[in-house]
Design an enzyme around this catalytic site. Structure first.
Site, PDB file in Angstrom:
ATOM      1  N   ASP A  41      12.313 -13.518   2.316  1.00  0.00           N
ATOM      2  CA  ASP A  41      13.457 -12.640   2.043  1.00  0.00           C
ATOM      3  C   ASP A  41      13.240 -11.922   0.725  1.00  0.00           C
ATOM      4  OD1 ASP A  41      16.594 -12.218   2.699  1.00  0.00           O
ATOM      5  OD2 ASP A  41      16.244 -12.287   0.538  1.00  0.00           O
ATOM      6  N   TYR A  46      14.460  -6.148  -5.901  1.00  0.00           N
ATOM      7  CA  TYR A  46      13.863  -7.308  -6.576  1.00  0.00           C
ATOM      8  C   TYR A  46      12.548  -6.950  -7.273  1.00  0.00           C
ATOM      9  CZ  TYR A  46      16.975 -10.143  -3.533  1.00  0.00           C
ATOM     10  OH  TYR A  46      18.040 -10.682  -2.869  1.00  0.00           O
ATOM     11  N   LYS A  74      15.948  -5.132   1.879  1.00  0.00           N
ATOM     12  CA  LYS A  74      17.325  -4.613   1.800  1.00  0.00           C
ATOM     13  C   LYS A  74      17.392  -3.227   1.153  1.00  0.00           C
ATOM     14  CE  LYS A  74      18.551  -9.442   1.002  1.00  0.00           C
ATOM     15  NZ  LYS A  74      17.550 -10.008   0.091  1.00  0.00           N
ATOM     16  N   HIS A 107      22.273  -3.910   1.370  1.00  0.00           N
ATOM     17  CA  HIS A 107      22.354  -4.984   0.362  1.00  0.00           C
ATOM     18  C   HIS A 107      23.787  -5.232  -0.121  1.00  0.00           C
ATOM     19  CE1 HIS A 107      19.634  -6.955  -2.905  1.00  0.00           C
ATOM     20  NE2 HIS A 107      20.659  -7.707  -2.624  1.00  0.00           N
TER      21      HIS A 107
END
Ligand code: A2P
Length: 325
Positions: A41, A46, A74, A107
């Site tokens: 994930d 990120y 996302k 997200h």
């Protein structure tokens, strides 16, 4: 495996990667794949998709098969507008070195203005993010196109509340098959889980261990100190049950979710913890132990992430946790 309404299977334990440092990512992914993880994930936001892509490339070169993997990423909150949906998935695919993702999630329900130069949130003179009001239904229509073009096998939502998910359900051709939310022993999301079960939406738990490492991150990045980072791993009930099974407290928390059909994505960068977090399929909690753990739920009071580290976000019309303010 959790069965998705899209027809695909989603492995019940995935590797969470929020806050994993890009420089350690390659080793982390390699360790996780060796330990048997097949679900990873990540998110555009990120900033680690590139290093994940590098490790996957190595794994494929050594004979790993794309169809055995389940990769989630996302759409970032600064790309949360119809015209940007395809662009951000393409950027993620490029970084990951993949032709498609298994799951693409919106997200967050709220959107921020983006900085055209840096692919991050734009900031005003005071350093705050600038709210951007977009219709999630229109964003979802673009998500559906990604399934039709084959770039995403399944699509879903993250951090949406029941009313927001319902609006998407009422106005969609392809239904969301996954909802990723904060979920752990202190915040078990009972109403949301009942709602999702009624609409064939698989629930994924983020922060299943209560995010013990996140406090410092918030202080450093947003100068924001949430006062409630619970010590779930040290909770006496969890500790006692762990002793009864000869398992770690993290394994008990992960097993508690998995045994109830919730997908879990614990993050770890430590090889031993990566291995033990996925090793939860050889034992079973008793009905009494499940009930005891169910009893730790504090519902909304247990929430850690209300996103108010994004200063002013509670003014956004799509802010999902208004009823709790
Ligand atoms: P580390 O990466 O050093 O293992 P969450 O998934 O709830 O956000 O929790 C992630 C945090 O929990 C990270 O700080 C991670 O640190 C830590 N963590 C992950 N697995 C374990 C474990 N088995 N025991 C203790 N801490 C863990």
């Amino acid at each position: 495996m959790a069965k998705l309404s899209s027809g695909y299977d989603m492995p019940l334990v995935g590797l969470g990667t929020w806050q994993a440092k890009p420089e350690e990512m390659e080793q982390v992914i390699t360790t996780a794949l060796q330990a048997g993880y097949r679900h990873i994930d990540t998110a555009f936001n990120y900033n680690n998709e590139e290093s994940i892509g590098k490790s996957l490339k190595k794994w494929f070169a050594e004979g790993g098969k794309r169809e055995d993997l389940f990769v989630t990423t996302k759409l970032p909150n600064f790309g949360n507008r119809p015209a940007d949906v395809e662009k951000y998935l393409k950027l993620s695919l490029e970084k990951l070195g993949l032709d498609y993702v298994d799951m693409y999630l919106v997200h967050m329900p709220f959107s921020f203005v983006k900085d055209e130069n840096s692919e991050t949130q734009a900031k005003d003179a005071e350093g705050s993010f600038i709210l951007d009001v977009q219709d999630p239904v229109e964003v979802w229509k673009e998500m559906e196109k990604l399934v039709k073009s084959g770039r995403a096998r399944s699509i879903g939502l993250s951090n949406f509340n029941i009313d927001q998910v319902q609006r998407i359900l009422n106005n969609s051709e392809i239904k969301p098959s996954n909802l990723q939310v904060e979920l752990h022993a202190y915040m078990q999301q009972r109403p949301l889980r009942t709602f999702c079960a009624g609409h064939s939406i698989v629930v994924t738990a983020y922060s299943p261990l209560g995010s013990p490492g996140a406090k410092q991150h918030f202080q450093a990045k947003y100068n924001y100190s949430p006062d409630k980072f619970p010590d779930l791993l040290g909770h006496p009930v969890v500790k006692r049950i762990a002793e009864e099974h000869g398992k770690t407290t993290a394994q008990i928390l992960i097993r508690h979710a998995v045994q109830a059909g919730v997908v879990v994505i614990p993050k770890s960068s430590n090889p031993e913890r990566i291995k033990s977090n996925v090793d939860v399929f050889e034992f079973k909690l008793t009905d009494e132990q499940m009930q005891e753990l169910d009893g730790l739920d504090q519902a909304e009071k247990g929430r850690i992430f209300d996103f108010r580290f994004f200063k002013g976000v509670e003014e956004h019309p799509e802010y999902p946790f208004k009823s709790e303010l």
